[in-house]
Design a protein around this motif. Structure first.
Motif, PDB file in Angstrom:
ATOM      1  N   ARG A  59       0.833  -1.209   0.000  1.00  0.00           N
ATOM      2  CA  ARG A  59       0.000   0.000   0.000  1.00  0.00           C
ATOM      3  C   ARG A  59       0.864   1.255   0.000  1.00  0.00           C
ATOM      4  O   ARG A  59       0.567   2.235  -0.695  1.00  0.00           O
ATOM      5  CB  ARG A  59      -0.919  -0.002   1.226  1.00  0.00           C
ATOM      6  CG  ARG A  59      -2.124  -0.903   1.099  1.00  0.00           C
ATOM      7  CD  ARG A  59      -3.151  -0.601   2.188  1.00  0.00           C
ATOM      8  NE  ARG A  59      -2.616  -0.884   3.519  1.00  0.00           N
ATOM      9  CZ  ARG A  59      -2.702  -2.062   4.120  1.00  0.00           C
ATOM     10  NH1 ARG A  59      -3.282  -3.080   3.495  1.00  0.00           N
ATOM     11  NH2 ARG A  59      -2.213  -2.237   5.325  1.00  0.00           N
ATOM     12  N   THR A  60       1.946   1.243   0.773  1.00  0.00           N
ATOM     13  CA  THR A  60       2.820   2.414   0.859  1.00  0.00           C
ATOM     14  C   THR A  60       3.459   2.729  -0.478  1.00  0.00           C
ATOM     15  O   THR A  60       3.491   3.892  -0.914  1.00  0.00           O
ATOM     16  CB  THR A  60       3.922   2.179   1.908  1.00  0.00           C
ATOM     17  OG1 THR A  60       3.314   1.981   3.189  1.00  0.00           O
ATOM     18  CG2 THR A  60       4.856   3.376   1.997  1.00  0.00           C
ATOM     19  N   PHE A  61       3.962   1.695  -1.150  1.00  0.00           N
ATOM     20  CA  PHE A  61       4.663   1.906  -2.413  1.00  0.00           C
ATOM     21  C   PHE A  61       3.728   1.953  -3.616  1.00  0.00           C
ATOM     22  O   PHE A  61       4.143   2.339  -4.712  1.00  0.00           O
ATOM     23  CB  PHE A  61       5.700   0.802  -2.629  1.00  0.00           C
ATOM     24  CG  PHE A  61       6.907   0.911  -1.737  1.00  0.00           C
ATOM     25  CD1 PHE A  61       7.706   2.045  -1.752  1.00  0.00           C
ATOM     26  CD2 PHE A  61       7.267  -0.119  -0.883  1.00  0.00           C
ATOM     27  CE1 PHE A  61       8.828   2.149  -0.937  1.00  0.00           C
ATOM     28  CE2 PHE A  61       8.388  -0.026  -0.067  1.00  0.00           C
ATOM     29  CZ  PHE A  61       9.162   1.118  -0.100  1.00  0.00           C
ATOM     30  N   GLY A  62       2.486   1.536  -3.434  1.00  0.00           N
ATOM     31  CA  GLY A  62       1.536   1.554  -4.542  1.00  0.00           C
ATOM     32  C   GLY A  62       1.792   0.441  -5.546  1.00  0.00           C
ATOM     33  O   GLY A  62       1.656   0.653  -6.757  1.00  0.00           O
ATOM     34  N   VAL A  63       2.179  -0.744  -5.034  1.00  0.00           N
ATOM     35  CA  VAL A  63       2.443  -1.889  -5.907  1.00  0.00           C
ATOM     36  C   VAL A  63       1.682  -3.098  -5.372  1.00  0.00           C
ATOM     37  O   VAL A  63       1.072  -3.051  -4.302  1.00  0.00           O
ATOM     38  CB  VAL A  63       3.956  -2.208  -5.977  1.00  0.00           C
ATOM     39  CG1 VAL A  63       4.730  -1.045  -6.583  1.00  0.00           C
ATOM     40  CG2 VAL A  63       4.511  -2.554  -4.592  1.00  0.00           C
ATOM     41  N   ALA A  64       1.762  -4.199  -6.112  1.00  0.00           N
ATOM     42  CA  ALA A  64       1.091  -5.431  -5.695  1.00  0.00           C
ATOM     43  C   ALA A  64       1.903  -6.134  -4.615  1.00  0.00           C
ATOM     44  O   ALA A  64       3.131  -6.031  -4.596  1.00  0.00           O
ATOM     45  CB  ALA A  64       0.912  -6.352  -6.896  1.00  0.00           C
ATOM     46  N   PRO A  65       1.248  -6.888  -3.722  1.00  0.00           N
ATOM     47  CA  PRO A  65       1.977  -7.633  -2.691  1.00  0.00           C
ATOM     48  C   PRO A  65       3.023  -8.574  -3.287  1.00  0.00           C
ATOM     49  O   PRO A  65       4.087  -8.771  -2.697  1.00  0.00           O
ATOM     50  CB  PRO A  65       0.866  -8.408  -1.968  1.00  0.00           C
ATOM     51  CG  PRO A  65      -0.352  -7.548  -2.144  1.00  0.00           C
ATOM     52  CD  PRO A  65      -0.214  -6.960  -3.519  1.00  0.00           C
ATOM     53  N   ALA A  66       2.724  -9.164  -4.448  1.00  0.00           N
ATOM     54  CA  ALA A  66       3.692 -10.058  -5.081  1.00  0.00           C
ATOM     55  C   ALA A  66       4.974  -9.317  -5.455  1.00  0.00           C
ATOM     56  O   ALA A  66       6.072  -9.884  -5.411  1.00  0.00           O
ATOM     57  CB  ALA A  66       3.078 -10.697  -6.325  1.00  0.00           C
ATOM     58  N   THR A  67       4.840  -8.037  -5.813  1.00  0.00           N
ATOM     59  CA  THR A  67       6.011  -7.225  -6.148  1.00  0.00           C
ATOM     60  C   THR A  67       6.872  -7.017  -4.910  1.00  0.00           C
ATOM     61  O   THR A  67       8.102  -7.107  -4.966  1.00  0.00           O
ATOM     62  CB  THR A  67       5.569  -5.877  -6.729  1.00  0.00           C
ATOM     63  OG1 THR A  67       4.798  -6.100  -7.900  1.00  0.00           O
ATOM     64  CG2 THR A  67       6.762  -5.000  -7.069  1.00  0.00           C
ATOM     65  N   VAL A  68       6.233  -6.735  -3.779  1.00  0.00           N
ATOM     66  CA  VAL A  68       6.965  -6.564  -2.519  1.00  0.00           C
ATOM     67  C   VAL A  68       7.656  -7.861  -2.134  1.00  0.00           C
ATOM     68  O   VAL A  68       8.819  -7.865  -1.714  1.00  0.00           O
ATOM     69  CB  VAL A  68       6.009  -6.116  -1.393  1.00  0.00           C
ATOM     70  CG1 VAL A  68       6.718  -6.146  -0.045  1.00  0.00           C
ATOM     71  CG2 VAL A  68       5.478  -4.723  -1.676  1.00  0.00           C
TER      72      VAL A  68
END
Length: 250
Positions: A59-68
């Motif tokens: 949520r912080t970075f504005g990406v998908a959880p899979a990306t994190v």
């Protein structure tokens, strides 16, 4: 944002805000990994500190959880992050993630030309900010900065660097220019790991204190030219110190 420790301020620092901004779709895992690595090697996330959950980081970075998840795999492979299972598990900054070691490696891999160029960019932005701050700042705001700065204990190098970074950002924020302040925050995040190396030498710390105080004094007097001159001297001193450190035998 990272969970606060007992000795860590509970409010997010401005520099952390510069690092933890939304990335969107363009950067993906590589940019998330780089942003987190910068926070770790720059000392904003300390050894043993727990990272936010994957969903919170997404949520912080504005990406998908899979990306994190992919970025954390990269950080684990680099030895910067460890993952623990169980009720109190999660991802934590590795105990061996020493900011000074990473900063020293970065310094040794930099050319003198690159260091001078970084200093020129930093001086140009900072000078523009303090010039405006000298014209626009309210004296009571500058006095608050001075009080915080003068109470700073040089013996605690971790707190010293964090406070100096914050004071620098707050000083330029008195320019009342959001664009310039954002750029200053980005540059401060870039140069802060190198400044940690300078902090390890008492002589250099004393010079930093005196020169930053001269900038604050000039801003308080409304002396724009004096603030710019002191800023340029401060940046020159830092770059000269880094080049001197770079020339030492490994």
């Amino acid at each position: 944002m990272p969970e606060p420790k007992a000795d860590r301020p509970t409010s997010p620092r401005r520099l952390e805000g510069a690092l933890f901004q939304s990335i969107g779709d363009a950067g993906r895992a590589e940019l998330v990994e780089r942003r987190l690595a910068d926070a770790i090697t720059g000392g904003l996330l300390r050894a043993g500190e727990r990272l936010p959950s994957e969903s919170d980081l997404a949520r912080t970075f504005g990406v998908a959880p899979a990306t994190v998840r992919e970025s954390l795999l990269g950080l684990r492979a680099r030895g910067l992050v460890v993952t623990r299972r169980g009720r109190n598990g999660g991802s934590f900054v590795a105990e061996g993630a020493d900011p000074l070691s990473h900063a020293l490696e970065s310094l040794r891999n930099s050319s003198r030309l690159a260091l001078r160029d970084l200093g020129a960019h930093y001086a140009a932005i900072t000078a523009a900010c303090v010039r405006l701050a000298a014209r626009r700042a309210v004296p009571t705001e500058v006095e608050q900065l001075r009080t915080r700065f003068e109470r700073l204990d040089e013996a605690d190098l971790e707190q010293w660097r964090r406070t100096l970074d914050d004071v620098q950002i707050e000083l330029v924020a008195l320019s009342q220019s959001a664009r310039l302040t954002r750029e200053q925050m980005r540059l401060q995040a870039e140069i802060s790991p190198l400044l940690r190396l300078v902090d390890t030498v008492a002589e250099y710390r004393g010079a930093q204190r005196a020169l930053l105080l001269a900038v604050i004094d000039a801003v308080e007097r409304g002396d724009a030219a004096g603030a710019v001159e002191a800023t340029e001297q401060m940046v020159d001193a830092v770059i000269d110190a880094l080049i001197e450190m770079q020339s030492r035998p490994a």
